[in-house]
Design a protein around this motif. Structure first.
Motif, short mmCIF file in Angstrom:
data_model
loop_
_atom_site.label_atom_id
_atom_site.label_comp_id
_atom_site.label_asym_id
_atom_site.label_seq_id
_atom_site.Cartn_x
_atom_site.Cartn_y
_atom_site.Cartn_z
N TRP A 48 1.90 -3.89 -7.01
CA TRP A 48 2.15 -5.33 -7.04
C TRP A 48 3.41 -5.56 -7.86
O TRP A 48 3.60 -4.96 -8.92
CB TRP A 48 0.97 -6.05 -7.70
CG TRP A 48 -0.28 -6.02 -6.88
CD1 TRP A 48 -1.09 -4.94 -6.65
CD2 TRP A 48 -0.86 -7.11 -6.16
NE1 TRP A 48 -2.13 -5.30 -5.85
CE2 TRP A 48 -2.02 -6.63 -5.53
CE3 TRP A 48 -0.51 -8.44 -6.00
CZ2 TRP A 48 -2.83 -7.42 -4.75
CZ3 TRP A 48 -1.31 -9.25 -5.23
CH2 TRP A 48 -2.46 -8.74 -4.61
N PRO A 98 1.30 5.38 -0.54
CA PRO A 98 0.59 6.65 -0.66
C PRO A 98 0.72 7.21 -2.07
O PRO A 98 1.80 7.14 -2.69
CB PRO A 98 1.30 7.56 0.35
CG PRO A 98 1.96 6.63 1.32
CD PRO A 98 2.32 5.41 0.51
N ARG A 143 -2.16 -0.83 -9.25
CA ARG A 143 -3.52 -1.34 -9.19
C ARG A 143 -4.42 -0.34 -8.47
O ARG A 143 -3.97 0.37 -7.56
CB ARG A 143 -3.58 -2.68 -8.44
CG ARG A 143 -2.89 -3.81 -9.16
CD ARG A 143 -3.68 -4.19 -10.41
NE ARG A 143 -3.07 -5.28 -11.12
CZ ARG A 143 -2.50 -5.16 -12.30
NH1 ARG A 143 -2.42 -4.00 -12.89
NH2 ARG A 143 -1.99 -6.21 -12.91
N ASP A 144 -5.66 -0.29 -8.87
CA ASP A 144 -6.65 0.57 -8.24
C ASP A 144 -7.27 -0.19 -7.07
O ASP A 144 -8.34 -0.79 -7.19
CB ASP A 144 -7.72 0.98 -9.27
CG ASP A 144 -8.69 2.00 -8.72
OD1 ASP A 144 -8.35 2.66 -7.72
OD2 ASP A 144 -9.79 2.13 -9.28
N HIS A 145 -6.56 -0.20 -5.95
CA HIS A 145 -6.93 -1.00 -4.79
C HIS A 145 -6.13 -0.46 -3.61
O HIS A 145 -5.16 0.26 -3.79
CB HIS A 145 -6.59 -2.47 -5.07
CG HIS A 145 -7.03 -3.42 -4.01
ND1 HIS A 145 -6.25 -3.74 -2.92
CD2 HIS A 145 -8.17 -4.13 -3.89
CE1 HIS A 145 -6.90 -4.61 -2.17
NE2 HIS A 145 -8.07 -4.87 -2.73
N THR A 146 -6.52 -0.82 -2.40
CA THR A 146 -5.72 -0.44 -1.23
C THR A 146 -4.29 -0.94 -1.39
O THR A 146 -3.33 -0.22 -1.13
CB THR A 146 -6.34 -1.02 0.06
OG1 THR A 146 -7.65 -0.50 0.19
CG2 THR A 146 -5.52 -0.66 1.27
N LEU A 147 -4.15 -2.19 -1.83
CA LEU A 147 -2.83 -2.71 -2.19
C LEU A 147 -2.58 -2.27 -3.63
O LEU A 147 -2.96 -2.96 -4.58
CB LEU A 147 -2.80 -4.24 -2.06
CG LEU A 147 -3.00 -4.78 -0.64
CD1 LEU A 147 -3.19 -6.28 -0.65
CD2 LEU A 147 -1.83 -4.38 0.25
N ASN A 148 -1.99 -1.11 -3.79
CA ASN A 148 -1.93 -0.48 -5.11
C ASN A 148 -0.64 -0.70 -5.89
O ASN A 148 -0.53 -0.29 -7.03
CB ASN A 148 -2.21 1.02 -4.99
CG ASN A 148 -1.25 1.74 -4.07
OD1 ASN A 148 -0.50 1.13 -3.33
ND2 ASN A 148 -1.29 3.07 -4.12
N THR A 189 0.88 -1.17 0.00
CA THR A 189 0.00 0.00 0.00
C THR A 189 0.92 1.22 0.00
O THR A 189 1.66 1.44 0.96
CB THR A 189 -0.90 0.01 1.24
OG1 THR A 189 -1.72 -1.16 1.21
CG2 THR A 189 -1.78 1.25 1.27
#
Length: 151
Positions: free
Chosen positions: A108, A78, A101-106, A76
């Protein structure tokens, strides 16, 4: 991007996804069915890479078969630090790819190293440098997909 591909570019991309010859003159062998010379194929591949159509041309190895490991990792990050962190992560030679990625875990990325221990070290080093948690997700099962993209 595929709007700028001619018929030969498309034929090269489509033909080379299914494998590449292992021989004394692999480019000559791969070029023949396409009606190209060895040098023409080499030049086409170089041009496709230079234009960003192909981002990589080379073998894929199974690190596990060589005693190593490949681990999918997520972070994740900022938004205001994303580019700087991506540059830091990508500086490791063991980082094979990095995806937003468009996610909290952005963020990978894949860490591929010559040993499972080195994979763990790289994850720890990235975490220490960035101050962010790296979540390693080791492979539990391998699935084989024959994905072929047509140009």
């Amino acid at each position: 991007m595929t709007d700028h591909l001619d018929a030969t570019d498309r034929a090269v991309i489509n033909a080379l996804q299914g494998g590449f010859p292992v021989s004394e003159r692999p480019f000559a062998e791969a070029a023949a069915p396409l009606g190209l010379t060895e040098q023409q194929l080499i030049d086409r591949i170089a041009d496709l890479r230079a234009r960003g159509v192909l981002t990589r041309f080379g073998p894929l190895f199974k690190p596990e078969a060589l005693g190593g490991e490949a681990v999918l990792c997520a972070m994740t990050v900022p938004a205001d630090r994303f580019d700087a962190v991506a540059e830091q992560v990508n500086a490791w030679p063991e980082v094979a790819h990095n995806y937003a990625r468009d996610h909290t875990l952005n963020m990978w990325f894949v860490v591929a190293a010559d040993s499972p221990r080195r994979c763990r070290e790289v994850c720890a080093e990235i975490s220490e440098l960035t101050g962010l948690t790296v979540l390693p997700m080791p492979k539990l099962h391998e699935f084989h997909l024959d994905l072929r993209l047509t140009a």
